[in-house]
Write an enzyme that holds these catalytic residues in place. Structure first.
Site, PDB file in Angstrom:
ATOM      1  N   ARG A   1      -2.188  -1.038   5.456  1.00 55.55           N
ATOM      2  CA  ARG A   1      -3.284  -1.555   4.907  1.00 55.55           C
ATOM      3  C   ARG A   1      -3.106  -2.824   4.281  1.00 55.55           C
ATOM      4  NH1 ARG A   1      -4.623   3.753   1.227  1.00 55.55           N
ATOM      5  NH2 ARG A   1      -2.555   4.278   1.358  1.00 55.55           N
TER       6      ARG A   1
ATOM      7  N   CYS B   1       0.813  -1.323   0.077  1.00 56.56           N
ATOM      8  CA  CYS B   1       0.107   0.137   0.068  1.00 56.56           C
ATOM      9  C   CYS B   1       0.913   1.247  -0.255  1.00 56.56           C
ATOM     10  CB  CYS B   1      -0.980  -0.073   1.211  1.00 56.56           C
ATOM     11  SG  CYS B   1      -0.020  -0.094   2.756  1.00 56.56           S
TER      12      CYS B   1
END
Length: 276
Positions: A240, A235
């Site tokens: 994430r 990410c």
């Protein structure tokens, strides 16, 4: 209550954990995005982990893996031993919990689970919380990068871009992927990467648990993220993608790696190709 933790699955439902809170070999770790989440109520016995300690914190790539010394200090403070089974959760659907479990995998500690849905699912299922902090019993844990294959460094990724055996899962938002949003020197995505937002891995109707596995596999395969390929996920900071790495493992993808430098590194260098 049993004194020894049973063989927990990778993805652990709240009801199973609730029946084993007193197990002696269990370490429950709350690694929330918002520190107030722990203070407002956590799983009984859970210790608090500041998610920033999962990152190097300095240098050109502050989101990179901490040094072995820093990881040794962290896991010693938490009281980790080779026998400990770690159950990680957070307050946001699995990003920081996934980064923690990925870090454990990196140092070769494979006794771990994710509390599916984190604190949201725990509360929604009616299980008790406490505001009393838990103080861990320190250990002397020597962390070493015993499983470097679970990460991919920029140099190796540069060599492999364009390979048919590689599939890159970009877990950022569509706007970041398309290059219309971001605060890096270069915007866009790694050539050949496909976009599947980490938020789309969570089931908003089931308290942020992982979505139906068959649906997820179908959506990933439609993007070329198939189990026969080497999957690399990233990410902006490998936060994430902590969740997307974890989800791929849960779905049975055997060759899934994460790029800890992520776009923070790739998008700020002169020698990295970018697509929009």
């Amino acid at each position: 209550m049993s004194s020894e933790t049973p063989q927990f699955p990778l993805i652990l439902e709240p009801g199973i954990l609730a029946a084993h809170l007193d197990d002696s070999d269990l370490m429950i770790v709350d690694v929330p995005l918002k520190p107030d989440s722990y203070r407002e109520g956590h799983v009984p016995g859970a210790v608090f982990l500041d998610h920033r300690r999962l990152l190097a914190g300095g240098g050109d790539v502050p989101n990179d893996v901490p040094s072995e010394e820093a990881l040794s200090q962290l896991f010693s403070e938490l009281g980790l031993t080779p026998e400990t089974h770690v159950v990680a959760y957070d307050d946001e659907g699995g990003g920081w919990a996934g980064r923690l479990l990925w870090t454990l995998e990196l140092i070769g500690h494979r006794r771990y689970s994710y509390l599916n849905g984190g604190i949201h699912a725990w509360r929604a299922d009616g299980h008790p919380t406490t505001t009393a902090p838990s103080e861990p019993t320190p250990s002397d844990y020597q962390a070493e990068i015993l499983n470097p294959q679970v990460q991919i460094r920029r140099e190796e990724l540069l060599e492999k871009v364009g390979s048919r055996e590689l599939a890159i899962w970009d877990a950022r938002s569509a706007a970041e992927y398309q290059g219309t949003k971001g605060d890096n020197r270069k915007l866009g995505h790694i050539p050949g990467a496909v976009n599947f937002d980490w938020l789309d891995v969570m089931d908003k109707d089931r308290d942020l648990r992982l979505r139906d596995y068959a649906e997820l596999v179908s959506e990933l395969e439609a993007r070329g993220l198939t189990a026969d390929k080497e999957i690399v996920t990233h990410c902006q900071s490998h936060h994430r993608s902590g969740l997307t790495w974890l989800a791929a493992k849960a779905l049975g993808y055997e060759n899934v790696r994460a790029y800890p430098g992520s776009w923070k590194e790739w998008g700020n260098r002169d020698d990295t190709p970018v697509e929009k």
